[in-house]
Scaffold this motif. Structure first.
Motif, short mmCIF file in Angstrom:
data_model
loop_
_atom_site.label_atom_id
_atom_site.label_comp_id
_atom_site.label_asym_id
_atom_site.label_seq_id
_atom_site.Cartn_x
_atom_site.Cartn_y
_atom_site.Cartn_z
N TYR A 33 44.62 35.65 40.44
CA TYR A 33 43.31 36.09 40.58
C TYR A 33 43.09 37.15 40.11
O TYR A 33 41.70 36.98 39.59
CB TYR A 33 43.31 36.61 42.03
CG TYR A 33 42.07 37.04 42.66
CD1 TYR A 33 41.63 38.41 42.65
CD2 TYR A 33 40.89 36.11 42.97
CE1 TYR A 33 40.16 38.71 43.12
CE2 TYR A 33 39.65 36.52 43.26
CZ TYR A 33 39.18 37.85 43.22
OH TYR A 33 38.06 38.11 43.67
N ASN A 34 43.62 38.15 39.37
CA ASN A 34 43.26 39.31 38.59
C ASN A 34 42.93 38.49 37.10
O ASN A 34 41.89 38.99 36.41
CB ASN A 34 44.38 40.40 38.27
CG ASN A 34 44.33 41.10 39.52
OD1 ASN A 34 43.32 41.23 40.30
ND2 ASN A 34 45.65 41.70 39.89
N LEU A 35 43.74 37.53 36.54
CA LEU A 35 43.16 36.91 35.44
C LEU A 35 42.12 36.09 35.53
O LEU A 35 41.11 36.37 34.64
CB LEU A 35 44.58 35.86 34.98
CG LEU A 35 45.82 36.77 35.21
CD1 LEU A 35 46.97 35.47 34.52
CD2 LEU A 35 45.70 37.69 33.80
N PHE A 36 41.92 35.37 36.68
CA PHE A 36 40.75 34.81 36.85
C PHE A 36 39.37 35.40 36.98
O PHE A 36 38.23 35.08 36.16
CB PHE A 36 40.77 33.86 38.37
CG PHE A 36 39.60 32.99 38.74
CD1 PHE A 36 39.19 33.54 39.89
CD2 PHE A 36 39.52 31.86 38.34
CE1 PHE A 36 37.88 32.68 40.14
CE2 PHE A 36 38.25 31.12 38.72
CZ PHE A 36 37.66 31.45 39.60
N VAL A 37 39.52 36.62 37.56
CA VAL A 37 38.42 37.51 37.64
C VAL A 37 37.91 37.71 36.57
O VAL A 37 36.57 37.85 35.93
CB VAL A 37 38.49 38.67 38.47
CG1 VAL A 37 37.32 39.81 38.66
CG2 VAL A 37 38.52 38.39 40.04
N ARG A 38 38.86 38.17 35.38
CA ARG A 38 38.50 38.71 34.14
C ARG A 38 37.98 37.72 33.44
O ARG A 38 37.04 37.60 32.54
CB ARG A 38 39.63 39.51 33.49
CG ARG A 38 40.14 41.02 33.99
CD ARG A 38 40.97 41.60 32.98
NE ARG A 38 42.28 40.83 32.62
CZ ARG A 38 43.33 40.92 33.18
NH1 ARG A 38 43.26 42.14 34.21
NH2 ARG A 38 44.43 40.49 33.10
#
Length: 135
Positions: free
Chosen positions: A111-116
């Motif tokens: 999710y952290n990768l996706f948000v960035r």
């Protein structure tokens, strides 16, 4: 590293449906963060949805929640994006992206990768496929 190729784009009228396919050429037997992104005309690229292969969990952008569904056919090494109730706002170039979750950190890591959503956050990207929704 894997190669990703998108299929299934095209033109559809508002209210219609399309299913995009992301065919993965490579080994994704380990956990991977798989995502769909899109870039509309004159807009920045945005995340559409995320799928964690290890857990099967999915996360969707608010703009597509309830209309789009991500699924995987692991036997065919294919990720799907089922898009229903399409609107002209869904028009854009759709990309499939993959990043190995090599320490099996789970969907939160993805999710952290996706948000960035930066190029460097996902090691592999497809070439993109056009979806056009007319009113």
């Amino acid at each position: 590293r894997v190669q990703l190729v998108e299929f299934g784009g095209g033109s559809v009228q508002a209210g219609g449906s399309l299913t995009l396919r992301c065919v993965v050429n490579g080994d994704i037997s380990s956990s991977h963060c798989m995502a769909w992104f899109r870039q509309g005309p004159g807009k920045e690229r945005e995340g559409v949805g995320l799928f964690h292969t290890g857990s099967g969990s999915t996360i969707y952008a608010d703009s597509v929640k309830g209309r789009f569904t991500i699924s995987q056919d692991s036997a065919k090494n294919t990720l799907y994006l089922q898009m229903n109730s399409l609107t002209p706002e869904d028009t854009g170039l759709y990309y499939c992206a993959a990043e190995e979750d090599d320490y099996n950190r789970g969907s939160g890591y993805c999710y952290n990768l996706f948000v960035r959503g930066e190029d460097a956050d996902f090691g592999d990207w497809g070439q993109g496929i056009q979806v056009t929704v007319s009113s």
